[in-house]
Design a protein around this motif. Structure first.
Motif, short mmCIF file in Angstrom:
data_model
loop_
_atom_site.label_atom_id
_atom_site.label_comp_id
_atom_site.label_asym_id
_atom_site.label_seq_id
_atom_site.Cartn_x
_atom_site.Cartn_y
_atom_site.Cartn_z
N ALA A 22 0.82 -1.21 0.00
CA ALA A 22 0.00 0.00 0.00
C ALA A 22 0.85 1.26 0.00
N SER A 82 -1.74 -0.12 -5.92
CA SER A 82 -2.34 0.44 -4.70
C SER A 82 -3.27 1.59 -5.06
N TYR A 100 -5.72 3.26 2.13
CA TYR A 100 -5.06 2.81 0.91
C TYR A 100 -4.88 1.30 0.98
N GLY A 150 -3.17 -2.07 -0.97
CA GLY A 150 -2.14 -2.48 -1.92
C GLY A 150 -2.08 -3.99 -2.06
N ALA A 196 -2.20 -2.45 3.76
CA ALA A 196 -3.14 -1.33 3.89
C ALA A 196 -2.54 -0.27 4.78
#
Length: 457
Positions: free
Chosen positions: A39, A169, A178, A180, A257
């Motif tokens: 992320a 991401s 976020y 990823g 994340a």
């Protein structure tokens, strides 16, 4: 020096060359940072320089390096060297001495932000090599002093493979979260594993009696062995290989994340190297050692003083068994971090927990970090790590990413005491992360404090 000494010394030295460096985890701008958590993203797109675009080397264990290496006459020798007395060699060893190596070399790497300057994708090809071993203290008591007894659960495992990964991401929840994901195709180069569940040694006046129960597996393209035609027995030195293609294939994922709990407080979590490699049974040589063997070459002094065995592990014999297809899980890692930013994103204070799942044990580390980034193209990081409750390390990291270069360097080898050969002592880990790349495209919009008017297009 007998081959057994050379073999074990080579194993110890190999780990001394030893992948994730905790100092680099919070180092903004680094193109390597997404390897910890998919992320994460750098401040700009990039093209890495081959081989030196991303080099990561890590040695970890539960004993300090100065319990393995000793300075003698301006040279560095291992505890197996004859110049190191048994008392010096054995003084600080643990019941089980664990060592692990992770190495990653980036052969090809590039990445870029999409038009919104928030979604990020990257592609990389890496060479990976991992090694872990468990060497009981009783093994060294035998090699250094000739002590009798049972040496159980000692062995070594190593593997090398090529890794091709694609990472993506993207933001959710109004950019607070976020996510990823990196998918990785794996091509196995070689693997080997030797384990002894039983290794009983007794001294019989002028010879050693050894009772063993162990296994050996070696996989690489073109691997072959020619056992004795009458007994079906082979030794280490009988194994040969001529690799021309991969000996196994597999797949792995990295999941990560980041979440902004507060505007200046971010939590992150990632699991990396979740996957496996299936190794080809036709490229595997396997053997079992269930034998009672006697070795001559030992003299018991009349005065009852200690004797040193003249013993060679390469003479240990194995009976060949049919190789089978083996699926081996990768050495997975868990990274959990939290960082608080102050002074308009110029200083960050971070805390990182890392768990690494080795062949013989799971290692746990906690790292505290202070990160200075007074401007968007410069980051300086300092860290202090507590290593599985048995040691500590101080690390430093630097990242420069102006418009023409992206350079990062992180290590815990600078401030510690070290030998003239630059081997750190008084600590049980050694990390180095290095990378050089060329920036591409506009800067990221993920960090509001870094966005300039000319970057908004």
């Amino acid at each position: 020096m007998k081959k057994t000494y050379l073999l074990l010394a080579a194993l110890l030295l190999a780990t001394g060359l030893a992948a994730q460096n905790p100092t680099a985890y919070f180092m903004e701008g680094s193109t390597f940072r997404s390897q910890f958590n998919p992320a994460f993203a750098p401040l700009r797109g990039y093209i890495n320089l081959p081989a030196i675009g991303g080099l990561n080397v890590n040695l970890s264990g539960n004993i300090a390096l100065d319990n393995i290496f000793f300075a003698r006459d301006g040279k560095l020798v291992t505890l197996l060297d004859s110049s190191v007395t048994p008392d010096q060699a054995l003084r600080n060893l643990k019941t089980n001495n664990l060592m692990g190596l992770d190495t990653r070399i980036n052969l090809l790497g590039f990445g870029k932000f999409t038009k919104n300057h928030k979604n990020f994708w990257s592609f990389d090809i890496n060479i990976r090599a991992n090694e872990s071993m468990n060497l009981p203290k009783s093994l060294f008591e035998f090699l250094k002093r000739g002590d009798e007894g049972s040496i159980n659960n000692f062995g070594a495992a190593t593997e090398a493979y090529l890794e091709a990964g694609f990472n993506y991401s993207f933001p959710l929840l109004n950019d607070r979260l976020y996510i990823g994901v990196r998918g990785k195709f794996l091509a196995g180069i070689a693997r080997a594993q030797v384990n002894y569940d039983q290794f009983d040694i007794s001294l019989r006046q002028d010879r050693w009696a050894v009772v063993t129960k162990g296994t050996i597996d070696v996989t690489a393209d073109g691997t072959s062995v020619t056992p004795d035609p009458e007994t079906g027995i082979f030794q280490f030195s009988d194994i040969d290989y001529k690799p021309r293609k991969p000996a196994g294939y597999g797949f792995a994922v990295d999941l990560g994340a980041t979440y902004d709990i507060l505007p200046n407080l971010q939590a992150s979590l990632a699991v990396t190297d979740l996957g496996f490699i299936s190794w080809d049974k036709n490229s595997t040589v396997s053997g079992v050692s269930t034998q009672q063997t006697e070795f001559t070459g030992v003299t018991v002094p009349d005065d009852g003083s200690e004797s040193t065995p003249d013993f060679d592990f390469e003479t240990m014999e194995f009976t060949q068994v049919k190789g089978k297809e083996t699926s081996k899980m990768l050495r997975a890692s868990v990274n959990a971090g939290i960082e608080y930013e102050v002074w308009n994103h110029r200083v960050g204070i971070g805390l990182l927990y890392t768990a690494r799942f080795w062949e013989y044990k799971t290692m746990h580390n906690i790292t505290g970090s202070v990160n200075f980034h007074p401007t968007r193209w410069f980051t300086l990081s300092g860290s202090y790590s507590v290593l599985d409750n048995h040691g500590s390390a101080v690390g430093l990291g630097l990242n420069l990413c102006p418009g023409w270069i992206n350079f990062f360097l992180a290590t815990d080898m600078l401030l510690t005491s070290h030998t003239p050969q630059w081997v750190p002592v008084k600590q049980s880990s050694m990390n180095l992360t290095l990378g050089i790349g060329i920036p591409l495209g506009k800067r990221s919009h993920r960090i509001a404090a870094y966005v300039r008017e000319n970057d908004r297009k």
